[in-house]
Design an enzyme around this catalytic site. Structure first.
Site, PDB file in Angstrom:
ATOM      1  N   TYR A 200       0.878  -1.185   0.000  1.00 48.75           N
ATOM      2  CA  TYR A 200       0.000   0.000   0.000  1.00 48.75           C
ATOM      3  C   TYR A 200       0.908   1.225   0.000  1.00 48.75           C
ATOM      4  O   TYR A 200       1.687   1.406   0.936  1.00 48.75           O
ATOM      5  CB  TYR A 200      -0.880   0.013   1.245  1.00 48.75           C
ATOM      6  CG  TYR A 200      -1.943  -1.073   1.271  1.00 48.75           C
ATOM      7  CD1 TYR A 200      -1.652  -2.362   1.718  1.00 48.75           C
ATOM      8  CD2 TYR A 200      -3.245  -0.797   0.852  1.00 48.75           C
ATOM      9  CE1 TYR A 200      -2.634  -3.346   1.747  1.00 48.75           C
ATOM     10  CE2 TYR A 200      -4.238  -1.781   0.880  1.00 48.75           C
ATOM     11  CZ  TYR A 200      -3.913  -3.047   1.323  1.00 48.75           C
ATOM     12  OH  TYR A 200      -4.895  -4.010   1.344  1.00 48.75           O
ATOM     13  N   LYS A 296     -12.148  -4.781   3.135  1.00 49.53           N
ATOM     14  CA  LYS A 296     -13.158  -5.241   4.101  1.00 49.53           C
ATOM     15  C   LYS A 296     -14.502  -5.629   3.486  1.00 49.53           C
ATOM     16  O   LYS A 296     -15.310  -6.306   4.131  1.00 49.53           O
ATOM     17  CB  LYS A 296     -13.408  -4.136   5.145  1.00 49.53           C
ATOM     18  CG  LYS A 296     -12.267  -3.956   6.111  1.00 49.53           C
ATOM     19  CD  LYS A 296     -12.292  -5.026   7.182  1.00 49.53           C
ATOM     20  CE  LYS A 296     -10.977  -5.181   7.884  1.00 49.53           C
ATOM     21  NZ  LYS A 296     -10.100  -6.216   7.317  1.00 49.53           N
TER      22      LYS A 296
HETATM   23  P1  RFL Z   1     -22.651  -8.043  -4.386  1.00 47.52           P
HETATM   24  O1  RFL Z   1     -21.395  -8.794  -4.617  1.00 47.52           O
HETATM   25  O2  RFL Z   1     -22.780  -6.711  -4.998  1.00 47.52           O
HETATM   26  O3  RFL Z   1     -23.848  -8.987  -4.842  1.00 47.52           O
HETATM   27  C1  RFL Z   1     -25.163  -8.513  -4.984  1.00 47.52           C
HETATM   28  C2  RFL Z   1     -25.877  -9.391  -5.969  1.00 47.52           C
HETATM   29  O4  RFL Z   1     -27.234  -8.969  -6.049  1.00 47.52           O
HETATM   30  C3  RFL Z   1     -27.630  -8.920  -7.419  1.00 47.52           C
HETATM   31  N1  RFL Z   1     -28.736  -7.943  -7.529  1.00 47.52           N
HETATM   32  C4  RFL Z   1     -30.027  -8.296  -7.699  1.00 47.52           C
HETATM   33  N2  RFL Z   1     -30.632  -9.492  -7.788  1.00 47.52           N
HETATM   34  C5  RFL Z   1     -31.975  -9.501  -7.959  1.00 47.52           C
HETATM   35  N3  RFL Z   1     -32.740  -8.379  -8.038  1.00 47.52           N
HETATM   36  C6  RFL Z   1     -32.169  -7.151  -7.952  1.00 47.52           C
HETATM   37  N4  RFL Z   1     -32.914  -6.055  -8.039  1.00 47.52           N
HETATM   38  C7  RFL Z   1     -30.763  -7.077  -7.770  1.00 47.52           C
HETATM   39  N5  RFL Z   1     -29.882  -6.056  -7.638  1.00 47.52           N
HETATM   40  C8  RFL Z   1     -28.680  -6.602  -7.494  1.00 47.52           C
HETATM   41  C9  RFL Z   1     -26.367  -8.494  -8.154  1.00 47.52           C
HETATM   42  O5  RFL Z   1     -26.405  -8.850  -9.530  1.00 47.52           O
HETATM   43  C10 RFL Z   1     -25.301  -9.262  -7.377  1.00 47.52           C
HETATM   44  O6  RFL Z   1     -25.042 -10.526  -7.922  1.00 47.52           O
HETATM   45  O7  RFL Z   1     -22.934  -7.841  -2.815  1.00 47.52           O
HETATM   46  P2  RFL Z   1     -22.513  -8.751  -1.536  1.00 47.52           P
HETATM   47  O8  RFL Z   1     -22.915 -10.170  -1.712  1.00 47.52           O
HETATM   48  O9  RFL Z   1     -22.984  -7.991  -0.380  1.00 47.52           O
HETATM   49  O10 RFL Z   1     -20.908  -8.755  -1.564  1.00 47.52           O
HETATM   50  C11 RFL Z   1     -20.166  -7.588  -1.372  1.00 47.52           C
HETATM   51  C12 RFL Z   1     -18.813  -7.678  -2.092  1.00 47.52           C
HETATM   52  O11 RFL Z   1     -19.028  -8.070  -3.432  1.00 47.52           O
HETATM   53  C13 RFL Z   1     -18.065  -6.347  -2.036  1.00 47.52           C
HETATM   54  O12 RFL Z   1     -18.165  -5.785  -0.745  1.00 47.52           O
HETATM   55  C14 RFL Z   1     -16.567  -6.497  -2.376  1.00 47.52           C
HETATM   56  O13 RFL Z   1     -16.380  -6.835  -3.708  1.00 47.52           O
HETATM   57  C15 RFL Z   1     -15.818  -5.206  -2.065  1.00 47.52           C
HETATM   58  N6  RFL Z   1     -14.388  -5.248  -2.399  1.00 47.52           N
HETATM   59  C16 RFL Z   1     -13.468  -5.868  -1.570  1.00 47.52           C
HETATM   60  N7  RFL Z   1     -13.881  -6.555  -0.485  1.00 47.52           N
HETATM   61  C17 RFL Z   1     -12.976  -7.241   0.292  1.00 47.52           C
HETATM   62  O14 RFL Z   1     -13.371  -7.849   1.280  1.00 47.52           O
HETATM   63  N8  RFL Z   1     -11.629  -7.275   0.003  1.00 47.52           N
HETATM   64  C18 RFL Z   1     -11.133  -6.622  -1.070  1.00 47.52           C
HETATM   65  O15 RFL Z   1      -9.938  -6.741  -1.327  1.00 47.52           O
HETATM   66  C19 RFL Z   1     -12.057  -5.866  -1.889  1.00 47.52           C
HETATM   67  N9  RFL Z   1     -11.626  -5.221  -2.982  1.00 47.52           N
HETATM   68  C20 RFL Z   1     -13.925  -4.618  -3.567  1.00 47.52           C
HETATM   69  C21 RFL Z   1     -12.522  -4.612  -3.814  1.00 47.52           C
HETATM   70  C22 RFL Z   1     -14.792  -4.039  -4.472  1.00 47.52           C
HETATM   71  C23 RFL Z   1     -14.291  -3.430  -5.599  1.00 47.52           C
HETATM   72  N10 RFL Z   1     -15.236  -2.869  -6.488  1.00 47.52           N
HETATM   73  C24 RFL Z   1     -15.178  -3.004  -7.864  1.00 47.52           C
HETATM   74  C25 RFL Z   1     -16.475  -2.335  -5.965  1.00 47.52           C
HETATM   75  C26 RFL Z   1     -12.008  -4.006  -4.937  1.00 47.52           C
HETATM   76  C27 RFL Z   1     -12.876  -3.370  -5.817  1.00 47.52           C
HETATM   77  C28 RFL Z   1     -12.244  -2.685  -6.986  1.00 47.52           C
HETATM   78  C1  PHB Z   2      -7.379  -6.735  -4.585  1.00 49.74           C
HETATM   79  O1  PHB Z   2      -6.489  -7.589  -4.723  1.00 49.74           O
HETATM   80  O2  PHB Z   2      -8.257  -6.555  -5.437  1.00 49.74           O
HETATM   81  C2  PHB Z   2      -7.362  -5.856  -3.384  1.00 49.74           C
HETATM   82  C3  PHB Z   2      -6.491  -6.145  -2.351  1.00 49.74           C
HETATM   83  C4  PHB Z   2      -6.460  -5.329  -1.230  1.00 49.74           C
HETATM   84  C5  PHB Z   2      -7.316  -4.240  -1.156  1.00 49.74           C
HETATM   85  C6  PHB Z   2      -8.210  -3.979  -2.180  1.00 49.74           C
HETATM   86  C7  PHB Z   2      -8.243  -4.782  -3.293  1.00 49.74           C
HETATM   87  O3  PHB Z   2      -7.250  -3.444  -0.067  1.00 49.74           O
END
Ligand code: RFL
Ligand code: PHB
Length: 390
Positions: A200, A296
């Site tokens: 980081y 997170k």
């Molecule tokens: P999701 O994964 O958004 O899933 C929600 C699902 O609901 C569907 N949906 C519907 N279905 C029916 N009817 C509707 N009206 C609907 N509206 C939506 C969607 O299609 C989808 O399939 O939520 P969930 O399950 O709460 O999970 C959350 C995680 O996906 C999210 O918090 C993480 O991806 C965040 N995140 C990270 N989290 C970590 O713990 N560690 C990480 O390293 C991390 N890096 C990241 C991230 C998120 C990122 N982005 C792109 C937002 C890095 C990035 C770049």
């Molecule tokens: C990732 O690998 O996508 C990643 C890892 C650590 C973070 C966020 C995203 O804090």
């Protein structure tokens, strides 16, 4: 149609909860707006807390995770080109595992298929009904045909833009939000990572993060403007800027290659309270968002559903609503601490438009303090590996 639990959304929250309940013979149906390939194809989180790994193990969906997950006992922080190590394991006795959300989703969907767990893919126009009464239901359409499901409880796991949170009356729902004035430009490339741990980096130009998916696949991010044009970032420009921000030591070890995924994600902190209204309960991004700096988001989605599964199983085991009544307050206590950590780590490492000479030096002093203080490192480490589920 009738089921005990209707889950809206087949992301990490919805699928883990479905498998947890299904394992205890509670009837569930999952409704998902997209198809499996779409949900599995979204490049998102990369870091699992030990508690999340333990939950996936409890679900019996960790065979590949055990083989391919990269266990990390530390992270690196870089400031002005100088890097120092935070030994997570020495400070907390715990570690994190680098394993992509795409892989987690594939494992969860494989298990659901093998265990005969029903998922209604491509469910359009999902609407929730009678959540304030004893007999809620969900309706949707597929290919123009209407369908409906009566149930005992509806669980909103449909992410930040879903319909569930929006079904809570505005007079009940309180929201708390920070929208950050920048985003992350992220790439995936089939090149070995620059380091065996995540780096980081805070830099005058802005934040950078060196992450990975495997020993041969790297994931890199740089802070960018929200209206940044991706076309203005050909691979060479991205690699040059990344190396500059990571500093000479780490930058030298970056292996360049063609980026096969390139996208911009906005950063936001958000909490909606309460996480329950009548027979609707929210979990994961449907209720809260953190900036990705603290890694997170997916972990919070999993800790929410671990608590929610306990509450629902208590209800089906004993008839008591105590667990369900206490769910929102219990989950929010942990969520707010993760919100604080993610906000703090973002503020420490990013360049804000209002970052003047004074605030930049405060950031640098805090990083320098972290470098020299075991107590400060312990605060970072215990939050990064994940606070206990109380
Ligand atoms: P999701 O994964 O958004 O899933 C929600 C699902 O609901 C569907 N949906 C519907 N279905 C029916 N009817 C509707 N009206 C609907 N509206 C939506 C969607 O299609 C989808 O399939 O939520 P969930 O399950 O709460 O999970 C959350 C995680 O996906 C999210 O918090 C993480 O991806 C965040 N995140 C990270 N989290 C970590 O713990 N560690 C990480 O390293 C991390 N890096 C990241 C991230 C998120 C990122 N982005 C792109 C937002 C890095 C990035 C770049
Ligand atoms: C990732 O690998 O996508 C990643 C890892 C650590 C973070 C966020 C995203 O804090």
């Amino acid at each position: 149609m009738r089921t005990q639990i209707a889950i809206v959304g087949a992301g990490p929250a919805g699928m883990c909860l479905a498998l947890l309940l299904h394992a205890h013979d509670v009837d569930v149906v999952v409704l998902e707006r997209r198809d499996r390939a779409y949900v599995e194809g979204r490049v998102r989180a990369g870091v699992l807390e030990q508690g999340s790994v333990e939950l996936l193990a409890r679900l019996g969906v960790d065979a590949r995770l055990k083989r391919e997950g990269l266990v990390h006992g530390g992270i690196k922080l870089s400031q002005g080109g100088e890097t120092f190590h935070v030994d997570l394991t020495a400070l907390t006795g715990r570690s994190v595992t680098v394993y992509g959300q795409q892989q987690v989703m594939a494992d969860l969907f494989d298990a659901a298929e093998a265990r005969g767990l029903p998922i209604e893919w491509n469910a359009a126009e999902v609407a929730l009904h009678d959540i304030e009464g004893e007999h809620p239901s969900v309706s949707w359409t597929r290919d123009g045909t209407a369908a409906a499901l009566d149930c005992d409880f509806i669980i909103g796991c449909d992410g930040f833009h879903g319909v569930s949170r929006a079904s809570i009356p505005a007079s009940v729902l309180r929201t708390y939000e920070r929208v950050y004035p920048f985003g992350w430009l992220g790439i995936l490339a089939d090149v070995p990572p620059a380091d065996h741990e995540l780096i980081y980096a805070g830099h005058d130009h802005g934040f950078a993060l060196a992450s990975m998916r495997s020993p041969t696949r790297s994931r890199y991010y740089i802070q960018c403007a929200l209206d940044e044009d991706i076309a203005a970032w050909p691979d060479d420009r991205f690699w040059d800027e990344l190396c500059l921000r990571l500093g000479p030591e780490a930058g030298e070890r970056v292996v360049r290659g063609p980026a096969f995924e390139k996208s911009i994600a906005p950063l936001r902190s958000f909490v909606g309270e309460p996480m329950r209204h009548g027979r609707l309960l929210l979990a994961g991004d449907a209720a809260h968002i953190v900036p990705p700096t603290g890694a997170k988001g997916m972990n919070l989605a999993l800790s929410d559903v671990a608590m929610l599964a306990e509450a629902l199983l208590h209800r089906y085991g004993t008839g008591s609503m105590t667990g369900i009544d206490g769910y929102s307050a219990r989950a929010l206590a942990r969520i707010w601490k993760a919100e604080r950590f993610s906000w703090w780590f973002t503020a420490l490492t990013h360049r804000f438009p209002e970052t003047d000479g004074f605030s930049r030096r405060i950031q640098m002093a805090e990083l320098d303090y972290l470098k020299g203080s075991r107590a400060a490192q312990a605060m970072l480490a215990e939050n990064y590996v994940g606070l206990p589920m109380e």
